[in-house]
Write a protein that holds these residues in place. Structure first.
Motif, mmCIF file in Angstrom:
data_model
loop_
_atom_site.group_PDB
_atom_site.id
_atom_site.type_symbol
_atom_site.label_atom_id
_atom_site.label_comp_id
_atom_site.label_asym_id
_atom_site.label_seq_id
_atom_site.Cartn_x
_atom_site.Cartn_y
_atom_site.Cartn_z
ATOM 1 N N THR A 26 0.865 -1.165 0.000
ATOM 2 C CA THR A 26 0.000 0.000 0.000
ATOM 3 C C THR A 26 0.908 1.224 0.000
ATOM 4 N N LYS A 27 0.487 2.278 -0.667
ATOM 5 C CA LYS A 27 1.295 3.497 -0.656
ATOM 6 C C LYS A 27 1.231 4.195 0.700
ATOM 7 N N GLU A 28 0.050 4.191 1.294
ATOM 8 C CA GLU A 28 -0.076 4.749 2.645
ATOM 9 C C GLU A 28 0.454 3.718 3.640
ATOM 10 N N PRO A 29 1.099 4.173 4.702
ATOM 11 C CA PRO A 29 1.732 3.231 5.640
ATOM 12 C C PRO A 29 0.761 2.618 6.656
ATOM 13 N N TYR A 30 -0.251 1.911 6.154
ATOM 14 C CA TYR A 30 -1.161 1.207 7.054
ATOM 15 C C TYR A 30 -0.385 0.108 7.767
ATOM 16 N N LYS A 31 -0.697 -0.105 9.029
ATOM 17 C CA LYS A 31 0.019 -1.123 9.796
ATOM 18 C C LYS A 31 -0.599 -2.514 9.617
ATOM 19 N N GLU A 32 -1.926 -2.585 9.591
ATOM 20 C CA GLU A 32 -2.624 -3.865 9.502
ATOM 21 C C GLU A 32 -3.581 -3.851 8.317
ATOM 22 N N ILE A 33 -3.845 -5.021 7.773
ATOM 23 C CA ILE A 33 -4.803 -5.129 6.672
ATOM 24 C C ILE A 33 -6.165 -4.602 7.121
ATOM 25 N N SER A 34 -6.521 -4.834 8.365
ATOM 26 C CA SER A 34 -7.811 -4.358 8.878
ATOM 27 C C SER A 34 -7.880 -2.834 8.958
ATOM 28 N N ASP A 35 -6.758 -2.134 8.828
ATOM 29 C CA ASP A 35 -6.755 -0.670 8.794
ATOM 30 C C ASP A 35 -7.207 -0.131 7.439
ATOM 31 N N LEU A 36 -7.196 -0.960 6.413
ATOM 32 C CA LEU A 36 -7.607 -0.527 5.075
ATOM 33 C C LEU A 36 -9.123 -0.399 4.992
ATOM 34 N N SER A 37 -9.581 0.516 4.171
ATOM 35 C CA SER A 37 -11.014 0.588 3.888
ATOM 36 C C SER A 37 -11.406 -0.694 3.155
ATOM 37 N N ASP A 38 -12.691 -0.981 3.125
ATOM 38 C CA ASP A 38 -13.165 -2.162 2.400
ATOM 39 C C ASP A 38 -12.709 -2.112 0.942
ATOM 40 N N GLU A 39 -12.820 -0.948 0.334
ATOM 41 C CA GLU A 39 -12.435 -0.792 -1.079
ATOM 42 C C GLU A 39 -10.948 -1.084 -1.290
ATOM 43 N N LEU A 40 -10.093 -0.527 -0.434
ATOM 44 C CA LEU A 40 -8.648 -0.773 -0.581
ATOM 45 C C LEU A 40 -8.300 -2.229 -0.312
ATOM 46 N N ARG A 41 -8.941 -2.820 0.674
ATOM 47 C CA ARG A 41 -8.672 -4.233 0.976
ATOM 48 C C ARG A 41 -9.065 -5.116 -0.199
ATOM 49 N N HIS A 42 -10.199 -4.832 -0.821
ATOM 50 C CA HIS A 42 -10.614 -5.599 -2.003
ATOM 51 C C HIS A 42 -9.625 -5.397 -3.146
ATOM 52 N N GLN A 43 -9.187 -4.164 -3.338
ATOM 53 C CA GLN A 43 -8.198 -3.895 -4.398
ATOM 54 C C GLN A 43 -6.901 -4.643 -4.136
ATOM 55 N N LEU A 44 -6.446 -4.642 -2.879
ATOM 56 C CA LEU A 44 -5.208 -5.340 -2.530
ATOM 57 C C LEU A 44 -5.311 -6.812 -2.912
ATOM 58 N N PHE A 45 -6.396 -7.451 -2.535
ATOM 59 C CA PHE A 45 -6.530 -8.878 -2.834
ATOM 60 C C PHE A 45 -6.810 -9.136 -4.307
ATOM 61 N N ASP A 46 -7.432 -8.194 -4.990
ATOM 62 C CA ASP A 46 -7.564 -8.323 -6.448
ATOM 63 C C ASP A 46 -6.191 -8.301 -7.111
ATOM 64 N N ILE A 47 -5.327 -7.399 -6.659
ATOM 65 C CA ILE A 47 -3.965 -7.324 -7.218
ATOM 66 C C ILE A 47 -3.208 -8.612 -6.932
ATOM 67 N N VAL A 48 -3.268 -9.079 -5.698
ATOM 68 C CA VAL A 48 -2.579 -10.331 -5.334
ATOM 69 C C VAL A 48 -3.100 -11.477 -6.198
ATOM 70 N N ASN A 49 -4.388 -11.518 -6.439
ATOM 71 C CA ASN A 49 -4.985 -12.556 -7.280
ATOM 72 C C ASN A 49 -4.441 -12.498 -8.708
ATOM 73 N N VAL A 50 -4.347 -11.304 -9.270
ATOM 74 C CA VAL A 50 -3.785 -11.151 -10.624
ATOM 75 C C VAL A 50 -2.335 -11.609 -10.639
ATOM 76 N N VAL A 51 -1.549 -11.199 -9.641
ATOM 77 C CA VAL A 51 -0.137 -11.600 -9.576
ATOM 78 C C VAL A 51 -0.021 -13.117 -9.502
ATOM 79 N N GLU A 52 -0.793 -13.732 -8.618
ATOM 80 C CA GLU A 52 -0.727 -15.188 -8.466
ATOM 81 C C GLU A 52 -1.079 -15.899 -9.767
ATOM 82 N N LYS A 53 -2.171 -15.491 -10.407
ATOM 83 C CA LYS A 53 -2.577 -16.130 -11.652
ATOM 84 C C LYS A 53 -1.523 -15.971 -12.746
ATOM 85 N N GLU A 54 -0.908 -14.790 -12.821
ATOM 86 C CA GLU A 54 0.135 -14.569 -13.818
ATOM 87 C C GLU A 54 1.371 -15.419 -13.525
#
Length: 125
Positions: A26-54
């Motif tokens: 994350t660009k902002e220095p969040y300490k925990e995943i639970s600190d992310l908004s729902d939208e950012l948390r979904h985006q984070l896992f969407d990115i991880v999903n794309v990386v894993e599939k690739e």
């Protein structure tokens, strides 16, 4: 630091290693995943999903490891690692005891990074 992809909220950097290994930050220095908004948390896992599939499509690894430790660097980031039965540490974690000295014969990583960049750019457009 080699940045593979970046948008307004996240960036992906390469980890120097024998295996294909990237970290999604994350660009902002969040300490925990639970600190992310729902939208950012979904985006984070969407990115991880794309990386894993690739990684799976490009490298055809034995297993992909996805982890979030953040003890040494206390901010949200996810490790995505392509693991192979003959990598130097397998089946141990990359931080574990080395099992062998072996050279992996892997496809060109620059092509993987280009593919990943293109997939994520398309995902966000």
């Amino acid at each position: 630091m080699y940045i593979i992809f970046e948008n307004q909220d996240f960036y992906i950097e390469k980890e120097e290693s024998q295996i294909p290994w990237v970290k999604v930050f994350t660009k902002e220095p969040y300490k925990e995943i639970s600190d992310l908004s729902d939208e950012l948390r979904h985006q984070l896992f969407d990115i991880v999903n794309v990386v894993e599939k690739e990684m799976i499509a490009y490298y055809k690894p034995t297993k992909v490891n996805v982890a979030s430790f953040a003890n040494m660097l206390p901010r949200v980031h996810i490790h995505v690692m392509a693991r192979f039965q003959n990598d130097n540490y397998y089946p141990n974690p990359m931080w574990g005891e080395k099992q062998r000295d072996n050279q992996l014969d892997l496809p060109d990583e620059k092509k993987f990074y280009k593919n990943l960049f293109n997939k994520l750019t398309a995902f966000y457009n």
